[in-house]
Design an enzyme around this catalytic site. Structure first.
Site, short mmCIF file in Angstrom:
data_model
loop_
_atom_site.label_atom_id
_atom_site.label_comp_id
_atom_site.label_asym_id
_atom_site.label_seq_id
_atom_site.Cartn_x
_atom_site.Cartn_y
_atom_site.Cartn_z
N ARG A 206 17.37 68.68 39.05
CA ARG A 206 17.82 69.92 38.58
C ARG A 206 18.04 70.90 39.78
O ARG A 206 17.12 71.16 40.54
CB ARG A 206 17.38 70.77 37.41
CG ARG A 206 17.43 69.83 36.31
CD ARG A 206 19.20 70.05 35.62
NE ARG A 206 19.20 69.11 34.26
CZ ARG A 206 19.63 68.11 34.21
NH1 ARG A 206 20.04 67.44 35.32
NH2 ARG A 206 19.90 67.46 32.83
N GLU A 235 24.91 75.59 38.96
CA GLU A 235 26.40 74.86 38.95
C GLU A 235 26.96 75.05 37.77
O GLU A 235 26.32 75.39 36.68
CB GLU A 235 26.00 73.40 39.20
CG GLU A 235 25.23 72.91 38.26
CD GLU A 235 24.74 71.27 38.38
OE1 GLU A 235 24.48 70.99 39.52
OE2 GLU A 235 24.95 70.44 37.47
N HIS A 252 26.70 66.51 40.89
CA HIS A 252 25.79 66.26 39.62
C HIS A 252 26.17 64.83 39.21
O HIS A 252 26.56 64.99 37.66
CB HIS A 252 25.76 67.31 38.82
CG HIS A 252 24.72 67.10 37.69
ND1 HIS A 252 24.05 68.05 36.87
CD2 HIS A 252 23.88 66.24 37.23
CE1 HIS A 252 23.24 67.60 36.34
NE2 HIS A 252 23.08 66.47 36.45
#
Ligand SMILES: NC(=O)C1=CN([C@@H]2O[C@H](COP(=O)(O)OP(=O)(O)OC[C@H]3O[C@@H](n4cnc5c(N)ncnc54)[C@H](O)[C@@H]3O)[C@@H](O)[C@H]2O)C=CC1
Ligand SMILES: O=C(O)C(=O)[C@H](O)COP(=O)(O)O
Length: 380
Positions: A206, A235, A252
């Site tokens: 993360r 993000e 991601h």
């Protein structure tokens, strides 16, 4: 029953149509009005599920087709008597493939082989443990740290200080803000300074596990330090200066293999069946298509290292995702929308074990190395 689901969850009809009507919603902008009349809510990581979203709704069950759960207020769900299921380990293989592809680029950049680097793994859960097994079988030295795990179960563990001495440090913890060992900004200015000046940092966990501003500053002061980032603090917002300075940058998508995404849906379906006491009638194998690339063959002329990196990149080529992201961001007038567009329109990718690799019977080292990396190796 009425199901409200993130439109980016694959196989929704195949797994859930028997439960009732399905309404598709854009995950990041989902509101309380969208879910007010739902009995079942199915999300991915971009929907914050808490009292603000659910209070006053009819929702009885929440499923997230993801490994990470930092977007879910599980205390609220428990207090409100709402059932919950995530998808632990669903895309662990995809993240391992991502790290192997990243490592293949890193060692190529330095003109060395996989066994010439040591790898520090922070977090030895589904992803970290699978990665550890693959790397150790490939002959790579691993320094693993996890304050919550028993070495009897996950192998030898070291301290974070020791793991940070590795040539490559890769992060696989959840994002946590409290408890004994919170991970928010675990890698900050001080920890970066502890690492080797020419080390590499991979973050496919993360974004906020790394202090992104501190990382950029550290890289501006240490030209040999490299970062490979799949996840970003805040993000879909992105610091373009950080992206430009990264060796590899992706939006991601480390866990975005077809296998991993579909497995996430299957795990949530199983949880829902259990919650409502219904039989499990659907299985992922019914729906997974044949892999697009089915076989790669090597001759006895190929060095083991070269075969390894070729096979890894045949399964997953991280440099393509990096190039696509940089080009898209350069052309973008809305970085957040572009980040999400890249994720929504991610091309089909399969897990390493779906790729069959042919090697000559006499090439035992090659057979061993490719098996260690997770390929379905056959002699020819
Ligand atoms: N980039 C992507 O596409 C994906 C990212 N993820 C992220 O990766 C994370 C890890 O995934 P899994 O391995 O499946 O989770 P997991 O829950 O199986 O393992 C996480 C491990 O981290 C350890 N940990 C917790 N705090 C720690 C600390 N302070 N220091 C060291 N270790 C610590 C835990 O004890 C646990 O063993 C997920 O929580 C998710 O946020 C997961 C899948 C895809
Ligand atoms: O499983 C996780 O955890 C992840 O990080 C997912 O791969 C993220 O995918 P989305 O849920 O954001 O589509």
């Amino acid at each position: 029953m009425h199901i409200v689901a993130d439109e980016n969850i694959p196989l929704l009809n195949e797994f859930f149509a028997d439960f009732g009507e399905i309404t598709l919603v854009e995950g990041r902008s989902m509101t309380a009005a969208d879910v007010a009349e739902a009995d079942i809510l199915l999300v991915r990581s971009v929907t914050r599920v808490d009292a603000q979203l659910l209070a006053g709704s009819k929702v009885k069950f929440v499923g997230t087709a993801t490994i990470g759960t930092d977007h879910i207020d599980q205390d609220y769900l428990q207090d409100a008597g709402i059932g919950f299921k995530s998808a632990p380990g669903c895309n662990a293989q995809a993240v391992v493939d991502y790290v192997l592809s990243a490592l293949s680029v890193l060692v190529d950049e330095r003109g060395i082989g996989f066994t010439d680097v040591s790898v520090g793994i922070v977090g030895v859960g589904s992803v970290g443990l699978l990665l550890r097994r693959r790397l150790e079988e490939m002959g790579v030295t691993v320094l693993a740290v996890d304050p919550f795990k028993d070495p009897e179960e996950v192998g030898e563990l070291v301290t974070l200080d020791e793991a940070l001495q590795a040539d490559v440090v890769t992060l696989h913890t959840p994002l946590t803000r409290d408890g004994e060992h919170p991970t928010w900004h675990l890698i900050d200015q001080q920890r970066l300074a502890q690492m080797k000046p020419d080390a590499s940092l991979i973050n496919a966990g993360r974004g906020a596990v790394v202090d992104n501003a501190a990382l950029l500053e550290h890289m501006q002061n240490n030209r040999d330090f490299e970062a490979i980032l799949d996840v970003w603090e805040n993000e879909p917002e992105l610091d373009l200066n950080l992206m430009h300075r990264c060796l590899l940058a992706t939006p991601h998508i480390a866990g975005y293999s077809l296998d991993g995404k579909m497995r996430g849906t299957e795990y949530v379906y199983q949880g829902l069946c259990e919650f409502f006491g219904l039989p499990v009638r659907r299985k992922l194998a019914q729906f997974l298509p044949e892999p697009g690339v089915k076989r790669v063959n090597f001759s006895d002329q190929v060095p083991v290292h070269q075969a390894l990196r070729t096979a890894i990149r045949a399964a997953y080529e991280i440099r393509v995702d990096d190039g696509v992201m940089r080009t898209a961001m350069k052309r973008s007038d809305n970085l957040k929308a572009t980040f999400d567009h890249l994720r929504k329109n991610y091309p089909l990718r399969r897990d390493i074990p779906t790729l069959r690799v042919g090697v000559p019977a006499k090439c035992h080292d090659l057979h061993e190395a490719l098996t260690a990396a997770g390929f379905d190796v056959r002699t020819k």
